[in-house]
Design an enzyme around this catalytic site. Sequence first.
Site, PDB file in Angstrom:
ATOM      1  N   CYS A  73       0.858  -1.175   0.000  1.00  0.00           N
ATOM      2  CA  CYS A  73       0.000   0.000   0.000  1.00  0.00           C
ATOM      3  C   CYS A  73       0.888   1.217   0.000  1.00  0.00           C
ATOM      4  O   CYS A  73       2.105   1.105   0.053  1.00  0.00           O
ATOM      5  CB  CYS A  73      -0.950   0.003   1.182  1.00  0.00           C
ATOM      6  SG  CYS A  73      -0.170   0.475   2.705  1.00  0.00           S
TER       7      CYS A  73
ATOM      8  N   ASP B 280       0.228 -12.202   7.105  1.00  0.00           N
ATOM      9  CA  ASP B 280       0.672 -13.487   7.658  1.00  0.00           C
ATOM     10  C   ASP B 280      -0.085 -13.891   8.930  1.00  0.00           C
ATOM     11  O   ASP B 280      -0.387 -15.070   9.129  1.00  0.00           O
ATOM     12  CB  ASP B 280       2.190 -13.442   7.925  1.00  0.00           C
ATOM     13  CG  ASP B 280       2.593 -12.279   8.826  1.00  0.00           C
ATOM     14  OD1 ASP B 280       2.093 -11.162   8.598  1.00  0.00           O
ATOM     15  OD2 ASP B 280       3.391 -12.487   9.759  1.00  0.00           O
ATOM     16  N   LEU B 281      -0.423 -12.901   9.773  1.00  0.00           N
ATOM     17  CA  LEU B 281      -1.099 -13.249  11.031  1.00  0.00           C
ATOM     18  C   LEU B 281      -2.522 -13.759  10.782  1.00  0.00           C
ATOM     19  O   LEU B 281      -3.009 -14.642  11.489  1.00  0.00           O
ATOM     20  CB  LEU B 281      -1.152 -12.039  11.968  1.00  0.00           C
ATOM     21  CG  LEU B 281       0.189 -11.576  12.529  1.00  0.00           C
ATOM     22  CD1 LEU B 281       0.029 -10.248  13.253  1.00  0.00           C
ATOM     23  CD2 LEU B 281       0.746 -12.636  13.478  1.00  0.00           C
TER      24      LEU B 281
ATOM     25  N   ARG C 294     -12.535   7.731   0.172  1.00  0.00           N
ATOM     26  CA  ARG C 294     -12.577   6.369   0.735  1.00  0.00           C
ATOM     27  C   ARG C 294     -13.130   6.383   2.152  1.00  0.00           C
ATOM     28  O   ARG C 294     -13.792   5.428   2.565  1.00  0.00           O
ATOM     29  CB  ARG C 294     -11.156   5.761   0.778  1.00  0.00           C
ATOM     30  CG  ARG C 294     -10.627   5.383  -0.578  1.00  0.00           C
ATOM     31  CD  ARG C 294      -9.339   4.620  -0.427  1.00  0.00           C
ATOM     32  NE  ARG C 294      -9.542   3.453   0.442  1.00  0.00           N
ATOM     33  CZ  ARG C 294      -8.598   2.634   0.816  1.00  0.00           C
ATOM     34  NH1 ARG C 294      -7.368   2.836   0.415  1.00  0.00           N
ATOM     35  NH2 ARG C 294      -8.849   1.616   1.598  1.00  0.00           N
TER      36      ARG C 294
HETATM   37  C1  UD1 Z   1      -6.286  -0.986  10.446  1.00  0.00           C
HETATM   38  C2  UD1 Z   1      -7.033   0.211   9.899  1.00  0.00           C
HETATM   39  C3  UD1 Z   1      -6.045   1.288   9.456  1.00  0.00           C
HETATM   40  C4  UD1 Z   1      -5.084   1.625  10.603  1.00  0.00           C
HETATM   41  C5  UD1 Z   1      -4.435   0.363  11.164  1.00  0.00           C
HETATM   42  C6  UD1 Z   1      -3.590   0.625  12.399  1.00  0.00           C
HETATM   43  C7  UD1 Z   1      -9.030  -0.779   8.951  1.00  0.00           C
HETATM   44  C8  UD1 Z   1      -9.798  -1.133   7.738  1.00  0.00           C
HETATM   45  N1  UD1 Z   1      -7.814  -0.223   8.752  1.00  0.00           N
HETATM   46  O1  UD1 Z   1      -5.509  -1.510   9.375  1.00  0.00           O
HETATM   47  O2  UD1 Z   1      -6.798   2.443   9.085  1.00  0.00           O
HETATM   48  O3  UD1 Z   1      -4.083   2.495  10.124  1.00  0.00           O
HETATM   49  O4  UD1 Z   1      -5.452  -0.599  11.528  1.00  0.00           O
HETATM   50  O5  UD1 Z   1      -4.369   1.181  13.389  1.00  0.00           O
HETATM   51  O6  UD1 Z   1      -9.491  -0.929  10.053  1.00  0.00           O
HETATM   52  N2  UD1 Z   1       0.738  -6.796  10.406  1.00  0.00           N
HETATM   53  C9  UD1 Z   1       1.520  -7.896  10.180  1.00  0.00           C
HETATM   54  N3  UD1 Z   1       0.920  -9.055   9.782  1.00  0.00           N
HETATM   55  C10 UD1 Z   1      -0.431  -9.150   9.619  1.00  0.00           C
HETATM   56  C11 UD1 Z   1      -1.224  -8.034   9.861  1.00  0.00           C
HETATM   57  C12 UD1 Z   1      -0.615  -6.851  10.263  1.00  0.00           C
HETATM   58  O7  UD1 Z   1       2.745  -7.842  10.305  1.00  0.00           O
HETATM   59  O8  UD1 Z   1      -0.909 -10.238   9.254  1.00  0.00           O
HETATM   60  C13 UD1 Z   1       1.359  -5.527  10.843  1.00  0.00           C
HETATM   61  C14 UD1 Z   1       1.156  -4.379   9.859  1.00  0.00           C
HETATM   62  O9  UD1 Z   1       2.082  -4.414   8.799  1.00  0.00           O
HETATM   63  C15 UD1 Z   1       1.323  -3.177  10.753  1.00  0.00           C
HETATM   64  C16 UD1 Z   1       0.748  -3.673  12.082  1.00  0.00           C
HETATM   65  O10 UD1 Z   1       0.708  -5.088  12.006  1.00  0.00           O
HETATM   66  O11 UD1 Z   1       2.667  -2.870  10.919  1.00  0.00           O
HETATM   67  C17 UD1 Z   1      -0.629  -3.161  12.399  1.00  0.00           C
HETATM   68  O12 UD1 Z   1      -1.484  -3.345  11.279  1.00  0.00           O
HETATM   69  P1  UD1 Z   1      -3.007  -3.714  11.428  1.00  0.00           P
HETATM   70  O13 UD1 Z   1      -3.479  -3.322  12.779  1.00  0.00           O
HETATM   71  O14 UD1 Z   1      -3.236  -5.104  10.968  1.00  0.00           O
HETATM   72  O15 UD1 Z   1      -3.659  -2.721  10.361  1.00  0.00           O
HETATM   73  P2  UD1 Z   1      -4.939  -2.991   9.485  1.00  0.00           P
HETATM   74  O16 UD1 Z   1      -5.901  -3.855  10.211  1.00  0.00           O
HETATM   75  O17 UD1 Z   1      -4.517  -3.385   8.110  1.00  0.00           O
END
Ligand code: UD1
Length: 426
Positions: free
Chosen positions: A122, A130-131, A402
């Site tokens: 993005c 992955d999680l 958005r």
């Molecule tokens: C959600 C919000 C976004 C916000 C973000 C953090 C929605 C639709 N979007 O995004 O607006 O900026 O929370 O508050 O609700 N990560 C991993 N592996 C995974 C998943 C996440 O490493 O499988 C990491 C991400 O790269 C990031 C961190 O975890 O560094 C937090 O991301 P995450 O809370 O998952 O963000 P989103 O749910 O995508």
Amino acid sequence: MILSLHMDKFIVRGGTRLQGSVAISGAKNASLALMPTCLLTSGTLTLTNTPNNRDLGTMSRLLSSMGVGMHLEGDVLKLDASNITSHEAPYEHVKQMRASIYVLGPLVARFGNARVSLPGGCNFGPRPVDLHLKGLEKLGATIDLSGGYINASCDRLKGTHFHFDISSVGASVNILTAAVLASGHTTLTNVAIEPEVTAVANLLVKMGARIQGIGTTTLEIEGVDELHPVTEATIPDRIEAATFMLAAAMTRGDVTLTNIDASHLSAVTQSMEDSGCTIDIDGSTMRVRMNGTPEAEDITAAIYPGFPTDTQAQWAAYMLTANGASRIKDTIYPTRFGYVPELQRLGADIETGEGYCVVKGGARLTGATVMSSDLRASVSLVMAGLVADGETEILRVYHLDRGYEGLEHKLGALGAHIERVRTEVY
Ligand code: UD1
């Protein structure tokens, strides 16, 4: 109805104080997480206080493509997953919005299979899933990645213990919405406690799920065989609220926000008060007043209840008007500073470093043409335009659409000079 893709721009003429009252919409990010829970049951799930923005349109089209019956009237959205015809989230939807992956957990839990396109990167760095996949595997799903798709299948998910290595809103929602229909007991640890996750857990409980520990980082889930459809109100949008709070303060304004949940805004409220802003909270209403020049305040974007990463760009815009230098750090997305070069085009004095930027307040801002790069970056450009001399033209506001519903109307009603110019529709 739902906005279509376009290349509109905003023209903002700076120099007015924002004054008056603005109603905050339902939370985009909560809505995106609540909607796919309709896949967990047959019958009609009714969501009230639904916002109307482009991401909601994307989620609606995705769910419709799977056979979910949809009906939106005002802010009341009805979703009926009684006749699902497809368990697939195609690339055309997922590439527009990463939250499309929220259908994965419910599809696997209820139907035993799902095919969901892998989201790409993005605008503010790599964002792996992955999680989401590890959690589902731990619940007993078989995951196969091929052709850019996640193919997940299982007989019935089985209760387990899963620890999220990183606090993730998306993964917490996805795994929680799967575990509620698994057989037996699931313990989830290091669960994200953002209000959007809590909103999903509360909805699931209303639907018949058995979840303990809601609002904490450990959830204990006793799987049930089926869930039933209910009616639920979407929580207010804390990011939209924070945006209006900061826009009010940076124009030395006096704005009352209605339909907010102040408990979700503590970090932003605290930092604003520290900078000299007066904030009065009365139930679901908040009055924000700023007299004079704010003092520079450092912020660090962190997981909830820390300062939201989705508000750090708006904080940078606010600090352009401050006395002194403010250090803005993002521990969640350390490269989320794409707005800096655009603000610099308006005359902003900002330095960037690894995972942070330093905004030096007081530089004279003059209108220019700037380009939106992501949702929250684009709103920071609009905010800077509100205090710049002359006209600021913000291109590609589809990023902003958005997540903001009628931003130009809401700002316009508070006295801002802002106009949408429709340049292209496709
Ligand atoms: C959600 C919000 C976004 C916000 C973000 C953090 C929605 C639709 N979007 O995004 O607006 O900026 O929370 O508050 O609700 N990560 C991993 N592996 C995974 C998943 C996440 O490493 O499988 C990491 C991400 O790269 C990031 C961190 O975890 O560094 C937090 O991301 P995450 O809370 O998952 O963000 P989103 O749910 O995508």
